[in-house]
Scaffold this motif. Sequence first.
Motif, short mmCIF file in Angstrom:
data_model
loop_
_atom_site.label_atom_id
_atom_site.label_comp_id
_atom_site.label_asym_id
_atom_site.label_seq_id
_atom_site.Cartn_x
_atom_site.Cartn_y
_atom_site.Cartn_z
N PHE A 29 -4.44 14.33 1.82
CA PHE A 29 -4.97 15.21 2.60
C PHE A 29 -4.84 16.54 2.19
O PHE A 29 -4.13 17.28 3.01
CB PHE A 29 -4.52 14.73 4.08
N PRO A 30 -5.49 17.12 1.39
CA PRO A 30 -5.37 18.67 0.84
C PRO A 30 -5.74 19.61 1.95
O PRO A 30 -5.19 20.44 2.25
CB PRO A 30 -5.95 18.78 -0.37
N PHE A 31 -6.82 19.09 2.71
CA PHE A 31 -7.45 20.29 3.63
C PHE A 31 -6.34 20.05 4.71
O PHE A 31 -5.98 21.26 5.14
CB PHE A 31 -8.52 19.67 4.10
N PHE A 32 -5.95 19.05 5.31
CA PHE A 32 -4.92 19.25 6.40
C PHE A 32 -3.37 19.78 6.06
O PHE A 32 -2.79 20.58 6.90
CB PHE A 32 -4.60 17.79 6.88
N HIS A 33 -3.05 19.73 4.68
CA HIS A 33 -1.85 20.26 4.29
C HIS A 33 -2.14 21.75 4.05
O HIS A 33 -1.25 22.40 4.70
CB HIS A 33 -1.55 19.75 2.96
N SER A 34 -3.36 22.24 3.87
CA SER A 34 -3.50 23.66 3.94
C SER A 34 -3.40 24.43 4.94
O SER A 34 -2.73 25.41 5.30
CB SER A 34 -4.72 24.08 2.92
N VAL A 35 -4.14 23.58 6.00
CA VAL A 35 -4.15 24.05 7.33
C VAL A 35 -2.87 24.12 8.19
O VAL A 35 -2.20 24.94 8.52
CB VAL A 35 -5.03 23.20 8.29
N PRO A 55 0.81 -1.19 0.07
CA PRO A 55 0.05 -0.15 0.10
C PRO A 55 0.89 1.23 -0.16
O PRO A 55 1.84 1.12 0.66
CB PRO A 55 -0.71 -0.16 1.30
N GLU A 56 0.29 2.38 -0.70
CA GLU A 56 1.19 3.49 -0.88
C GLU A 56 1.21 4.50 0.29
O GLU A 56 0.07 4.64 0.97
CB GLU A 56 0.68 4.26 -2.03
N ALA A 57 2.10 4.66 0.89
CA ALA A 57 2.21 5.56 2.03
C ALA A 57 1.47 7.06 1.81
O ALA A 57 1.48 7.65 0.66
CB ALA A 57 3.74 6.07 2.36
N PRO A 58 0.67 7.34 2.68
CA PRO A 58 -0.20 8.55 2.40
C PRO A 58 1.09 9.93 2.32
O PRO A 58 1.81 9.99 3.00
CB PRO A 58 -0.93 8.62 3.61
N THR A 59 0.33 10.49 1.31
CA THR A 59 1.32 11.86 1.24
C THR A 59 0.34 12.99 1.45
O THR A 59 -0.81 12.99 1.72
CB THR A 59 1.61 11.92 -0.04
N SER A 60 0.89 14.31 1.36
CA SER A 60 0.14 15.55 1.61
C SER A 60 -0.84 15.64 0.71
O SER A 60 -1.96 16.30 0.89
CB SER A 60 1.27 16.47 1.47
N ARG A 93 1.89 27.04 9.69
CA ARG A 93 3.33 27.44 9.54
C ARG A 93 3.60 28.60 9.31
O ARG A 93 4.66 29.60 9.66
CB ARG A 93 3.95 26.24 8.73
N MET A 94 2.80 29.33 8.20
CA MET A 94 3.27 30.91 7.74
C MET A 94 2.88 31.64 8.91
O MET A 94 3.83 32.75 8.98
CB MET A 94 2.30 31.01 6.83
N ARG A 95 1.87 31.45 9.68
CA ARG A 95 1.51 32.43 10.75
C ARG A 95 2.66 32.27 11.90
O ARG A 95 2.85 33.43 12.43
CB ARG A 95 0.25 32.19 11.57
N VAL A 96 3.30 31.07 12.10
CA VAL A 96 4.26 31.12 13.10
C VAL A 96 5.66 31.75 12.56
O VAL A 96 6.29 32.48 13.49
CB VAL A 96 4.47 29.54 13.52
#
Length: 273
Positions: free
Chosen positions: A23-29, A15-20, A34-37
């Motif tokens: 999960f586009p929503f979690f990646h965007s969050v 099985p392929e490892a999950p990538t960003s 990270r940008m705000r930090v």
Amino acid sequence: MTDLPTQADPPPTEPEAPTSASFPFFHSVFRFIRMRVVQGLFLALPVAITFWILHWLYRMLRDVLIDPMAVVVRWLSLQIWYDPTKLDQAAEQAAELPAWFDYYAAPLIALVFILGLLYFFGMFFQSRLHRLLDWILLRVPVVTHIYSAVRKVFVALQEQQTNSSRFQRVVLVTFPHTGMKAPGFVTSTCRDRLTGKKILCVYVPTTPVPTSGYMLLVPEEEVSDLSWDLNETLQAIVSGGISVPKDVDYYGTEAEARLAQTDVRSPPGPEAR
């Protein structure tokens, strides 16, 4: 009857490892957080470093100047207000200064003393004694590297304070060759002996240290005024172009701007296809 060869079963796939991308929503969050930090870090660090430097300066002045001056003031107060025959007893009673002196009077006295000392030193600024001190410190091994670096920083600060009165105009000049322009400061003017044309003395600073640069002699008609003020131009030079105003008058005349638009819109010739 012979058995027909059977097709081998394909090997099982892992099985392929999950990538960003999964999960586009979690990646965007995560990217937004990270940008705000990072932005918060850029906002907090200059403030924290500024107050840390001020605190360090106060502690240094307190240990080097304020506390010794407090001892002197205590001794003078004993000489003035107490009986000389009872100085030992008075010294024991006044061993600890009151809180108001420690927090208010001592810093004020130290500040007045420092300002008076700096005023006294200012009397020798750019004098023979100052030049002699520079000559000695710039020739002592090891010391010369430290003193030269610190001296350049303060020379840059002094130049920034006095440039507003010396620099007459902020201009764009063709430099280092045709097709490129660099911001410069008009420091003075002169005239050509044969033609009588007005020649501008333009100082073109370098990045990121604007105290070094080039002095150019340019006819006045070959420069264009820049819409940036002195501080905006210096910020752009020191930051290497990171901090620049949104608009710039790159083309000095409307004819140059129309010509540039024509070059951009014109289709390529047969030789360029």
